[in-house]
Design an enzyme around this catalytic site. Structure first.
Site, short mmCIF file in Angstrom:
data_model
loop_
_atom_site.label_atom_id
_atom_site.label_comp_id
_atom_site.label_asym_id
_atom_site.label_seq_id
_atom_site.Cartn_x
_atom_site.Cartn_y
_atom_site.Cartn_z
CE LYS A 256 39.61 35.86 39.40
NZ LYS A 256 40.42 35.48 40.55
N GLY B 180 30.12 24.07 41.83
CA GLY B 180 29.18 24.62 42.81
C GLY B 180 28.16 25.59 42.27
P1 AMP Z 1 33.69 30.85 39.15
O1 AMP Z 1 34.00 30.64 40.59
O2 AMP Z 1 34.87 31.30 38.34
O3 AMP Z 1 32.95 29.68 38.54
O4 AMP Z 1 32.72 32.08 39.09
C1 AMP Z 1 31.44 32.10 39.65
C2 AMP Z 1 31.08 33.53 39.89
O5 AMP Z 1 31.15 34.25 38.69
C3 AMP Z 1 29.68 33.74 40.43
O6 AMP Z 1 29.76 34.13 41.76
C4 AMP Z 1 29.12 34.86 39.55
O7 AMP Z 1 28.52 35.90 40.29
C5 AMP Z 1 30.36 35.40 38.86
N1 AMP Z 1 30.07 36.07 37.59
C6 AMP Z 1 29.39 35.60 36.53
N2 AMP Z 1 29.27 36.54 35.60
C7 AMP Z 1 29.87 37.66 36.06
C8 AMP Z 1 30.05 38.98 35.55
N3 AMP Z 1 29.59 39.34 34.37
N4 AMP Z 1 30.72 39.87 36.33
C9 AMP Z 1 31.20 39.51 37.54
N5 AMP Z 1 31.05 38.28 38.07
C10 AMP Z 1 30.39 37.36 37.33
#
Ligand code: AMP
Length: 417
Positions: free
Chosen positions: A218, A374
């Site tokens: 996000k 993480g």
């Molecule tokens: P965050 O907690 O915001 O750092 O997000 C980490 C998560 O983002 C991880 O679990 C990834 O699987 C997810 N993520 C990365 N790229 C994508 C994508 N294109 N679509 C959905 N989830 C994503």
């Protein structure tokens, strides 16, 4: 400010806040002891000087009440082995004065979980913010938090904070306690010193070019950091799920890709800010797409702004990976937070792997690289590259707040700010 290297602990009792919030399996066995190992240099220095050691930590979220599954008694043996000293245990952290007084040089006492007392976090319990009595309850809790901190302080001659993971919290043991020690008798531990130095390397002590890579799901959770970094970096790579909020904001078709519809304006504003500030903003141009959110989905590579209905962007495509590599390879300072794809599924690791490889190569050539948060740490470990980067932070929230430019209460309390 006193430093741990300049302090002689001989004949002193030191109370040390560590982060021993280690994961335990169903049998109460430690499944990852990184946090215990992280605190050892500080704890061993105190003992080697001839000091007595009082260790305090939280574990889990017991919400102000004792709970056996969060008892630090479960890790006493492991800490004894790690330190090479039999660790004594105080099963009530607020009633440990007699045990602390009896400690001799070279001996170690570990206190029960600080969060068995609501005073540790200092938030009133059993009352909602909307309640008219809330402000009154908050004031009363702040007063008893001070008393709790004073009790902990009474156990020792000096205070060391080595818990970076909770440095962004103004808790009794992480900040309030410092008020009860004069400036010559409180200090950061070695782990905290390293973390503070790492943040300083990327916020103040920057060697250019500076490339930051922000990924994850996000924009909304990273916006504070993106805005702070915008004033510091030369290249800003925004990848992962955020890609599609940017693509949609610019009129692209994103199929079923993850998107924050209420952040489209914000995405356009970030693009504008980057132009104004001369920052090279790198967004992925193509994506590995899937027809369902699963490792065994059908795959195809699409332009990130032209993803068909029924498909979703899961990882950076080959052209994007090349753009990322180019922005990383010449950098002298690198920060990475957040994966470039759904790296938990093996078929969508290529983007994050390309980033990790480029960072490792740049670091081999002399760049300073900091990995934090993480998921990026999990990535670098998954790819077996953790020894090819300059520093891997142990702090999640604390690191992110520090990069946002916020003052960390745990550090400020030692510095006397
Ligand atoms: P965050 O907690 O915001 O750092 O997000 C980490 C998560 O983002 C991880 O679990 C990834 O699987 C997810 N993520 C990365 N790229 C994508 C994508 N294109 N679509 C959905 N989830 C994503």
């Amino acid at each position: 400010m006193m430093t741990i290297d300049n302090y002689n602990f001989a004949g002193k009792k030191a109370i040390v806040r560590v982060d021993f919030n280690v994961p335990l399996d169903e049998n109460g066995t430690i499944s990852d002891d990184t946090r215990i190992r992280g605190a050892l240099p500080t704890l061993k220095k105190i003992l080697a000087d001839g000091g007595a050691l009082i260790i305090m930590s939280h574990m889990g979220k017991p919400k102000g009440k004792p709970a056996a599954k969060y008892s630090l008694s479960q890790i006493v043996d492991a800490v004894s082995v790690a330190l090479g000293v039999k660790v004594q245990f105080a099963d009530d952290c607020a009633k440990a004065k007699a045990q602390a007084d009896a400690l001799k040089s070279g001996e170690v006492l570990m206190l029960e979980n600080l969060r068995f007392y609501a005073e540790e976090e200092g938030k009133p319990v059993g009352i909602e913010k909307e309640d008219p009595q809330y402000e009154e309850a908050k004031k009363a809790m702040k007063a008893s938090q001070k008393e709790f901190a004073k009790t902990l302080a009474s156990y020792a001659d000096c205070y060391v904070n080595d818990a970076f993971g909770t440095a962004h919290r103004k808790h009794a043991s992480t900040a309030v306690i410092a008020d009860y020690f004069d400036v010559d008798n409180k200090m950061l531990g070695y782990l905290m010193e390293k973390e503070v130095q790492a943040v300083d390397n990327i916020l103040s002590n920057i060697r250019r070019p500076f490339t930051a890579i922000m990924g994850g799901s996000k924009v909304s959770t990273k916006i504070g950091i993106i805005e702070n970094l915008m004033n510091k970096v030369d290249n800003l790579i925004l990848c992962g799920g955020m890609t599609y909020t940017f693509a949609k904001a610019q009129g692209g078709k994103i199929g079923n890709s993850i998107c924050e519809d209420d952040k489209l304006e914000l995405a356009l504003d970030i693009i504008r800010q980057a132009k104004e500030k001369g920052v090279n903003l790198v967004l992925g141009v193509d994506s590995v797409c899937a027809d369902k959110f699963a490792n065994d989905a059908n795959l195809k590579v699409c332009e990130s702004n032209d993803i068909p209905e029924g498909w979703e962007g899961m990882d950076a495509g080959p052209k994007s990976r090349e753009l990322f590599r180019n922005a990383i390879s010449g950098a002298q300072t690198i920060l990475w937070n957040g994966p470039a794809g759904v790296f938990e599924f093996d078929n969508f690791t290529a983007g994050s792997k390309a980033i990790a490889e480029a960072i490792a190569e740049a670091t081999d050539k002399g760049a300073y690289s900091l990995i934090g948060g993480g998921d990026s740490v999990a990535c670098i470990n998954k790819f077996g590259m953790s020894d090819r980067v300059s520093y891997i932070s142990t702090g999640g929230g604390a690191l992110l707040e520090a990069i946002e430019g916020k003052v960390l209460p745990g550090v400020a309390a030692i510095k006397g700010e």
